[in-house]
Enzyme design. Structure first.
Site, PDB file in Angstrom:
ATOM      1  N   CYS A   4      40.163  38.665  45.168  1.00  0.00           N
ATOM      2  CA  CYS A   4      41.345  39.337  44.383  1.00  0.00           C
ATOM      3  C   CYS A   4      40.867  40.142  43.352  1.00  0.00           C
ATOM      4  CB  CYS A   4      42.137  38.095  43.682  1.00  0.00           C
ATOM      5  SG  CYS A   4      43.219  38.470  42.414  1.00  0.00           S
ATOM      6  N   CYS A   7      41.534  39.109  39.955  1.00  0.00           N
ATOM      7  CA  CYS A   7      40.525  37.854  39.353  1.00  0.00           C
ATOM      8  C   CYS A   7      39.013  38.633  39.015  1.00  0.00           C
ATOM      9  CB  CYS A   7      40.184  36.953  40.398  1.00  0.00           C
ATOM     10  SG  CYS A   7      41.328  35.818  40.512  1.00  0.00           S
ATOM     11  N   ASP A  30      46.465  50.095  33.280  1.00  0.00           N
ATOM     12  CA  ASP A  30      46.802  50.633  34.566  1.00  0.00           C
ATOM     13  C   ASP A  30      45.788  51.819  35.009  1.00  0.00           C
ATOM     14  OD1 ASP A  30      49.183  49.450  36.735  1.00  0.00           O
ATOM     15  OD2 ASP A  30      48.107  51.264  37.278  1.00  0.00           O
ATOM     16  N   THR A  95      52.206  44.914  44.865  1.00  0.00           N
ATOM     17  CA  THR A  95      50.754  45.219  45.802  1.00  0.00           C
ATOM     18  C   THR A  95      49.553  44.571  45.411  1.00  0.00           C
ATOM     19  OG1 THR A  95      50.445  46.979  44.233  1.00  0.00           O
ATOM     20  CG2 THR A  95      52.060  47.832  45.758  1.00  0.00           C
ATOM     21  N   HIS A  98      48.240  38.978  42.372  1.00  0.00           N
ATOM     22  CA  HIS A  98      47.934  38.134  41.348  1.00  0.00           C
ATOM     23  C   HIS A  98      48.866  38.486  40.165  1.00  0.00           C
ATOM     24  CE1 HIS A  98      44.390  36.736  38.571  1.00  0.00           C
ATOM     25  NE2 HIS A  98      45.444  36.936  37.671  1.00  0.00           N
ATOM     26  N   HIS A 100      51.244  39.485  37.352  1.00  0.00           N
ATOM     27  CA  HIS A 100      51.064  40.564  36.462  1.00  0.00           C
ATOM     28  C   HIS A 100      52.323  40.996  36.016  1.00  0.00           C
ATOM     29  CE1 HIS A 100      50.897  42.768  40.231  1.00  0.00           C
ATOM     30  NE2 HIS A 100      51.375  43.706  39.606  1.00  0.00           N
ATOM     31  N   HIS A 102      53.833  44.416  33.834  1.00  0.00           N
ATOM     32  CA  HIS A 102      53.501  45.865  33.302  1.00  0.00           C
ATOM     33  C   HIS A 102      54.314  45.874  31.864  1.00  0.00           C
ATOM     34  CE1 HIS A 102      52.768  47.442  37.608  1.00  0.00           C
ATOM     35  NE2 HIS A 102      53.257  46.246  37.875  1.00  0.00           N
TER      36      HIS A 102
HETATM   37  P1  AMP Z   1      52.187  45.900  41.606  1.00  0.00           P
HETATM   38  O1  AMP Z   1      52.747  47.295  42.350  1.00  0.00           O
HETATM   39  O2  AMP Z   1      53.361  45.484  40.507  1.00  0.00           O
HETATM   40  O3  AMP Z   1      51.611  44.887  42.360  1.00  0.00           O
HETATM   41  O4  AMP Z   1      51.080  46.441  40.356  1.00  0.00           O
HETATM   42  C1  AMP Z   1      49.807  46.613  40.497  1.00  0.00           C
HETATM   43  C2  AMP Z   1      49.286  47.865  39.682  1.00  0.00           C
HETATM   44  O5  AMP Z   1      47.984  47.423  39.599  1.00  0.00           O
HETATM   45  C3  AMP Z   1      49.572  49.151  40.095  1.00  0.00           C
HETATM   46  O6  AMP Z   1      50.247  49.690  38.944  1.00  0.00           O
HETATM   47  C4  AMP Z   1      47.994  49.782  40.226  1.00  0.00           C
HETATM   48  O7  AMP Z   1      47.959  50.862  39.442  1.00  0.00           O
HETATM   49  C5  AMP Z   1      47.294  48.621  39.355  1.00  0.00           C
HETATM   50  N1  AMP Z   1      45.912  48.358  39.622  1.00  0.00           N
HETATM   51  C6  AMP Z   1      45.373  48.259  40.822  1.00  0.00           C
HETATM   52  N2  AMP Z   1      43.889  48.155  40.899  1.00  0.00           N
HETATM   53  C7  AMP Z   1      43.659  48.437  39.385  1.00  0.00           C
HETATM   54  C8  AMP Z   1      42.351  48.413  38.824  1.00  0.00           C
HETATM   55  N3  AMP Z   1      41.355  48.340  39.473  1.00  0.00           N
HETATM   56  N4  AMP Z   1      42.354  48.425  37.405  1.00  0.00           N
HETATM   57  C9  AMP Z   1      43.670  48.706  36.808  1.00  0.00           C
HETATM   58  N5  AMP Z   1      44.668  48.531  37.438  1.00  0.00           N
HETATM   59  C10 AMP Z   1      44.731  48.449  38.791  1.00  0.00           C
HETATM   60 ZN    ZN Z   2      43.614  36.665  41.359  1.00  0.00          ZN
END
Ligand code: AMP
Ligand code: ZN
Length: 114
Positions: A4, A7, A30, A95, A98, A100, A102
């Site tokens: 993950c 994580c 992000d 996507t 885990h 989260h 925004h």
């Molecule tokens: P979601 O589509 O709601 O699952 O949002 C996942 C978010 O994680 C997206 O806006 C991505 O741009 C962001 N994301 C993915 N990998 C990373 C990372 N390594 N560091 C910061 N944000 C990330």
């Molecule tokens: Zn996780």
């Protein structure tokens, strides 16, 4: 959760721009911002999505929402307004599996969301 990515961010195994951190929560910018301010708030504990939240997580979820409000103030987007988004599951557009939230701000948001 070995694979993950969030994580790994929580454990500092991969870098992120951390905006806030305490024992249970970490917030970081992000990587692909959808607005001038775009911060992700996660529990350090792995929870797949809002669907996996149970009654024992109620305080944690409250703490996250409270913290989002505080960070929005620190980032000076409170007065103009902002949006909190949780994408849950595939139709919700999640996507990263885990949990989260925004925090997006710094531009006019539209409704309905895409
Ligand atoms: P979601 O589509 O709601 O699952 O949002 C996942 C978010 O994680 C997206 O806006 C991505 O741009 C962001 N994301 C993915 N990998 C990373 C990372 N390594 N560091 C910061 N944000 C990330
Ligand atoms: Zn996780």
């Amino acid at each position: 959760m070995e694979d993950c990515i969030f994580c790994k961010i929580a454990k500092k195994e991969i870098p992120s721009e951390i905006v806030y951190e305490d024992e249970k929560i970490i917030a970081f910018k992000d990587i692909n911002p959808a607005a001038p301010t775009h911060v992700l708030f996660i529990p350090k504990e792995h929870i797949d999505s809002l669907n996996s939240v149970d009654v024992n997580h109620k305080e944690l979820i409250g703490d996250i929402i409270f913290r989002i409000k505080e960070v929005a103030k620190e980032l000076k987007i409170s007065e103009d307004g902002y949006r909190i988004v949780n994408n849950c599951g595939s139709l919700g557009g999640q996507t990263v599996n885990h949990l989260h939230f925004h925090l997006v701000g710094g531009r006019q948001m539209q409704w309905p969301p895409g």
